[in-house]
Design an enzyme around this catalytic site. Structure first.
Site, mmCIF file in Angstrom:
data_model
loop_
_atom_site.group_PDB
_atom_site.id
_atom_site.type_symbol
_atom_site.label_atom_id
_atom_site.label_comp_id
_atom_site.label_asym_id
_atom_site.label_seq_id
_atom_site.Cartn_x
_atom_site.Cartn_y
_atom_site.Cartn_z
ATOM 1 N N TYR A 15 9.697 73.590 12.338
ATOM 2 C CA TYR A 15 11.161 73.442 12.268
ATOM 3 C C TYR A 15 11.557 72.393 11.219
ATOM 4 O O TYR A 15 12.642 72.433 10.655
ATOM 5 C CB TYR A 15 11.692 73.085 13.660
ATOM 6 C CG TYR A 15 13.138 73.452 13.917
ATOM 7 C CD1 TYR A 15 13.619 74.734 13.664
ATOM 8 C CD2 TYR A 15 14.031 72.513 14.417
ATOM 9 C CE1 TYR A 15 14.946 75.065 13.903
ATOM 10 C CE2 TYR A 15 15.347 72.833 14.675
ATOM 11 C CZ TYR A 15 15.801 74.100 14.422
ATOM 12 O OH TYR A 15 17.115 74.420 14.676
ATOM 13 N N LYS A 61 19.251 68.802 12.710
ATOM 14 C CA LYS A 61 19.813 68.874 14.067
ATOM 15 C C LYS A 61 19.948 67.470 14.669
ATOM 16 O O LYS A 61 20.896 67.189 15.408
ATOM 17 C CB LYS A 61 18.962 69.774 14.970
ATOM 18 C CG LYS A 61 19.061 71.251 14.645
ATOM 19 C CD LYS A 61 20.481 71.797 14.754
ATOM 20 C CE LYS A 61 20.538 73.307 14.640
ATOM 21 N NZ LYS A 61 21.923 73.791 14.430
#
Ligand SMILES: NC(=O)c1ccc[n+]([C@@H]2O[C@H](COP(=O)([O-])OP(=O)(O)OC[C@H]3O[C@@H](n4cnc5c(N)ncnc54)[C@H](O)[C@@H]3O)[C@@H](O)[C@H]2O)c1
Length: 259
Positions: free
Chosen positions: A158, A165
């Site tokens: 990720y 995020k």
């Protein structure tokens, strides 16, 4: 009119396909009595085609969150569709993007330009979008909801989207701090993995998704965006009147499992 969002006016960003979390959020919002305006990025004719699959017609406004002119003109375009002087009750931020070299295991080699794009589109845009619509939101007292993927831990592959995020989570808190006295709440839904276009562009998404198959105490369905969309609808409603700067996990419970 009845429904959780009866009489509310809500702008939903991020509809791209029928698997977009935003599509299901817009659908639920309409089913619960809201009037919905969409924004679309890039492939506008596709977004318009997908919009026609909603229960009711919804106008689509073009919005690239990296385009200052789009942001500057957004409130006026919303007024054109909803009528001058009525304002907005809710805004859904369902936008994320990272260049390919910022994902997939290249964390140590990613250049700043790619990181900057990921952070601008996926995190800073929560601020740009909210501020662009603030004149409409503060008129009625509004709820802003963004889409998160748990950034408290490091995930395989990720990479800089994970960092983006984390920035989104912090942006949510600072926005909530600064907009509280304008009667605007800002919250995030931290969702489990869902098979959407954004998910397909994450190399190793299946690996990530496997965690949910084994660790979600109440189970998780990768093909079902509805639980996340319901979380968004709840935060848009009048049933979280004193909640702001919060991250609500709609992830089958994975975030709290130790092993
Ligand atoms: N799918 C998942 O597993 C998952 C899990 C948790 C959170 N999320 C988050 O949910 C949100 C929506 O993702 P999704 O899974 O529905 O995928 P999606 O691909 O359907 O939606 C992503 C959206 O971002 C938009 N976008 C990208 N760049 C943009 C720009 N410059 N300006 C405006 N819009 C832009 C795309 O047009 C698209 O509509 C994202 O924030 C994503 O990170 C997704």
């Amino acid at each position: 009119m009845s429904g959780l969002l009866a009489g509310k006016r809500i702008l939903v960003t991020g509809v791209l396909t029928e698997s977009s979390i935003a599509f299901h959020t817009a659908r639920l919002a309409q089913e619960e009595g809201a009037e919905v305006v969409l924004t679309g990025f890039g492939r506008l004719s596709l977004v318009q085609r997908i919009a026609r699959r909603l229960p009711k017609p919804a106008p689509v406004i073009e919005l690239d969150v990296q385009n200052k002119e789009h942001l500057a003109g957004l409130a006026d375009q919303v007024r054109e569709h909803l009528g001058a002087g009525v304002g907005l009750d809710g805004v859904v931020h369902s936008i994320a993007f990272a260049p390919q070299d910022a994902l997939g295991g290249n964390f140590l080699n990613t250049e700043w330009e790619s990181v900057a794009t990921a952070v601008e589109v996926s995190a800073y845009s929560l601020k740009s979008l909210t501020i662009a619509l603030l004149p409409l939101l503060e008129q009625r007292g509004g709820s802003v909801v963004g889409m998160d993927f748990d950034a408290q831990v490091a995930w395989p592959k990720y990479d800089w989207m994970g960092v983006s995020k984390a920035a989104l989570e912090a942006t949510c808190r600072y926005l909530a701090r600064d907009l509280g006295d304008r009667n605007v709440r800002v919250n995030l839904v931290s969702a489990g993995p869902i098979k959407s276009m954004a998910a397909k562009s994450i190399p190793g998404f299946e690996e990530l998704a496997d965690v949910w198959n084994s660790r979600a105490p109440i189970g998780w369905d990768l093909a079902d965006p509805e639980p996340a969309a319901r979380g968004v609808a709840a935060l848009l409603s009048d049933w979280f009147p004193k909640t702001t700067g919060e991250i609500v996990h709609v992830d089958g419970g994975v975030h709290m499992m130790g092993a």
